[in-house]
Design an enzyme around this catalytic site. Structure first.
Site, PDB file in Angstrom:
ATOM      1  N   ASP A   9       0.853  -1.184   0.000  1.00  0.00           N
ATOM      2  CA  ASP A   9       0.000   0.000   0.000  1.00  0.00           C
ATOM      3  C   ASP A   9       0.889   1.233   0.000  1.00  0.00           C
ATOM      4  OD1 ASP A   9      -2.329   1.408  -0.084  1.00  0.00           O
ATOM      5  OD2 ASP A   9      -2.884   1.114   2.004  1.00  0.00           O
ATOM      6  N   GLU A  50       1.892   3.877  -4.026  1.00  0.00           N
ATOM      7  CA  GLU A  50       1.409   2.493  -4.122  1.00  0.00           C
ATOM      8  C   GLU A  50       2.340   1.646  -4.982  1.00  0.00           C
ATOM      9  OE1 GLU A  50      -3.370   3.532  -3.632  1.00  0.00           O
ATOM     10  OE2 GLU A  50      -2.424   3.478  -5.602  1.00  0.00           O
ATOM     11  N   ASP A  75      -5.191  -2.899  -2.358  1.00  0.00           N
ATOM     12  CA  ASP A  75      -6.511  -2.270  -2.463  1.00  0.00           C
ATOM     13  C   ASP A  75      -6.533  -1.164  -3.516  1.00  0.00           C
ATOM     14  OD1 ASP A  75      -5.669   0.253  -1.214  1.00  0.00           O
ATOM     15  OD2 ASP A  75      -5.691  -0.835   0.669  1.00  0.00           O
ATOM     16  N   ASP A 124      -1.173  -0.966   4.980  1.00  0.00           N
ATOM     17  CA  ASP A 124      -1.650   0.400   5.200  1.00  0.00           C
ATOM     18  C   ASP A 124      -1.029   1.009   6.448  1.00  0.00           C
ATOM     19  OD1 ASP A 124      -3.761   2.625   4.755  1.00  0.00           O
ATOM     20  OD2 ASP A 124      -4.153   1.962   6.814  1.00  0.00           O
ATOM     21  N   HIS A 247       5.879 -41.690 -15.138  1.00  0.00           N
ATOM     22  CA  HIS A 247       7.034 -42.031 -15.955  1.00  0.00           C
ATOM     23  C   HIS A 247       6.834 -41.607 -17.399  1.00  0.00           C
ATOM     24  CE1 HIS A 247       4.815 -45.286 -17.902  1.00  0.00           C
ATOM     25  NE2 HIS A 247       4.318 -45.562 -16.710  1.00  0.00           N
ATOM     26  N   GLU A 323       2.770 -49.788  -9.934  1.00  0.00           N
ATOM     27  CA  GLU A 323       1.470 -49.739 -10.603  1.00  0.00           C
ATOM     28  C   GLU A 323       0.606 -50.918 -10.159  1.00  0.00           C
ATOM     29  OE1 GLU A 323      -1.110 -48.447 -11.657  1.00  0.00           O
ATOM     30  OE2 GLU A 323      -0.522 -47.626 -13.617  1.00  0.00           O
TER      31      GLU A 323
END
Length: 444
Positions: A9, A50, A75, A124, A247, A323
């Site tokens: 900010d 900013e 913001d 902020d 693989h 597998e």
């Protein structure tokens, strides 16, 4: 790959007038503040301040990890839209700042999001501390900052006003809606209790419903899907992250033949070896993999060896990553199995307990094996990123269990050769699927 949130900010008391910026780098996984930056910059406009805050935040994140992905939250609608490329940058004072911000990280590593001002309190407050210091003729000092404490208080206040939803994916929206409705009637305590019991009930129903859900699968899924902790506390720590690599191609892959742990155990083709080289180069550029574990089958060990050479790591073999054994179907196409074993194939498609012809391995048995392997590896690699080189069914099962999805979801996932997926496992037992079937490295 680490993930940072940058909140930034800037402000000007006069626009233009005495100006300052603030920015904070947050660990996206833990919520921990990693770095703060603030500076009084003299007379400038709000927008310039900013942009200066954005640049400072990105630089602070880059110093922490130049390979990280960064999500910027501000913001300032102007800055977010311009940096996202949706609005043109016309002001001569902002063009060089925007260019400077764009060069800190490669563009694909940074995303931008506009947030309301009340959600940007930390940055902020840092900007206002910097302007206050400038008014006193001083520079901002981190040792005297209270921005982080005030931001934590603001987050706590928002949590009281609107509790964060909890529970497994799919239940959060309904739980939050019930909580908000109860709060509007002045029954916050009752809402919290209701949301908690609802999320637990949803977890039980989600893990046990469906005619095809086998008891073995329930046990395998419950250990990940059941904890109802919502987003999780900020002190949960770094997860164990599994980067799941299928693989590379074998001669059977393009022909779409069943190729499990009970067949001919084929080696990689030339295409498969080239795919493995590309994966290794891509992962080496990212630099996040700390260990490599592979299935014992030839095609996975070959893939893992090629990738590990790029990473400078050794390969550990784990039988749990093998597998599924497809029995008599090994080496056949789906059409050939349908012609020869139509009844067995129909049962297998409908019931996770059904075995392929010839006493193959059921999906329920595979899920139980993968769950046990997952738990062992999560314990062994807590807080680390490990590459698991495996196969279609195990990788889909890792993802399915992480999502708490039913067994039939395995037939609704496409997993390409040499693709990358990723799942993160947290200390509370929850899991987060971060990537699925990424093949972008093969097109580079």
């Amino acid at each position: 790959m680490r993930e940072f949130i940058v909140e930034a900010d800037g402000g000007s008391r006069g626009n233009p007038g005495p100006a300052g910026y603030g920015s904070v780098v947050i660990d996206a996984t833990t919520g921990q503040t990693l770095a703060e930056a603030a500076e009084y910059i003299g007379v400038a406009t709000n927008n310039v301040a900013e942009y200066r805050g954005l640049v400072a935040g990105l630089r602070a994140a880059h110093e922490l990890d130049p390979t990280a992905t960064v999500h910027v939250r501000m913001d300032s609608k102007l800055v977010i839209e311009q940096m996202s490329g949706r609005w043109k940058i016309k002001h001569p004072d902002m063009k060089p700042l925007a260019f400077e911000a764009s060069k800190v990280f490669p563009a694909p590593q940074v995303t931008y999001e506009w947030i309301p001002r009340e959600q940007n309190k930390h940055a902020d407050r840092l900007a206002n501390e910097a302007m206050d210091a400038g008014k006193r003729g001083e520079q901002w000092s981190a040792s005297g900052s209270t921005a982080e404490l005030e931001a934590a208080d603001a987050r706590a206040a928002r949590a009281v006003a609107e509790p964060e939803p909890s529970g497994p994916p799919g239940d959060a929206a309904a739980g939050a809606a019930r909580a908000r409705a109860a709060l509007s009637e002045g029954r916050a305590a009752d809402a919290a209790a209701s949301a908690g019991s609802s999320s637990r009930r949803g977890a039980a129903e989600g893990s046990g419903g469906g005619a095809v859900r086998a008891e073995a699968d329930v046990r395998a899924t419950r250990s990940v899907a059941a904890p109802a902790t919502g987003w999780g506390p900020a002190d949960m720590g770094a997860p164990a992250t599994f980067v799941l690599l299928r693989h590379g191609e074998t001669p059977l892959t393009p022909q779409k033949r069943f190729s499990g742990s009970g067949g001919t155990d084929p080696s990689l083709s030339d295409v498969g070896r080239e795919q493995a080289e590309r994966v290794g180069a891509a992962l080496a550029r990212r630099g996040t993999v700390q260990a490599v574990v592979a299935s014992p089958l030839t095609r996975t060990r070959e893939t893992a060896g090629i990738v590990a050479a790029h990473l400078g790591l050794d390969v550990t073999v784990d039988d749990g990553l093998r597998e599924t054994d497809f029995g008599a179907w090994e080496g056949l196409t789906f059409g050939e199995v349908r012609e020869r074993y139509a009844d067995d194939l129909g049962a297998w498609l409908a019931d996770p307990e059904a075995r392929p012809t010839g006493d193959g391995e059921s999906f329920a048995a595979t899920a139980t094996r993968i769950a046990a392997t997952r738990d062992k590896l999560v314990a062994a690699y807590a807080g680390r990123t490990v590459l698991l080189v495996s196969h279609v069914t195990p990788i889909k099962t890792f993802v399915r269990l992480a999502l708490g999805a039913p067994p039939e979801s395995l037939f609704r996932m496409e997993l390409s050769a040499a693709s990358l997926s990723a799942v993160a496992y947290y200390a509370d037992g929850n899991a987060s699927v971060r990537l699925f079937n990424d093949t972008s490295h093969l097109r580079a």
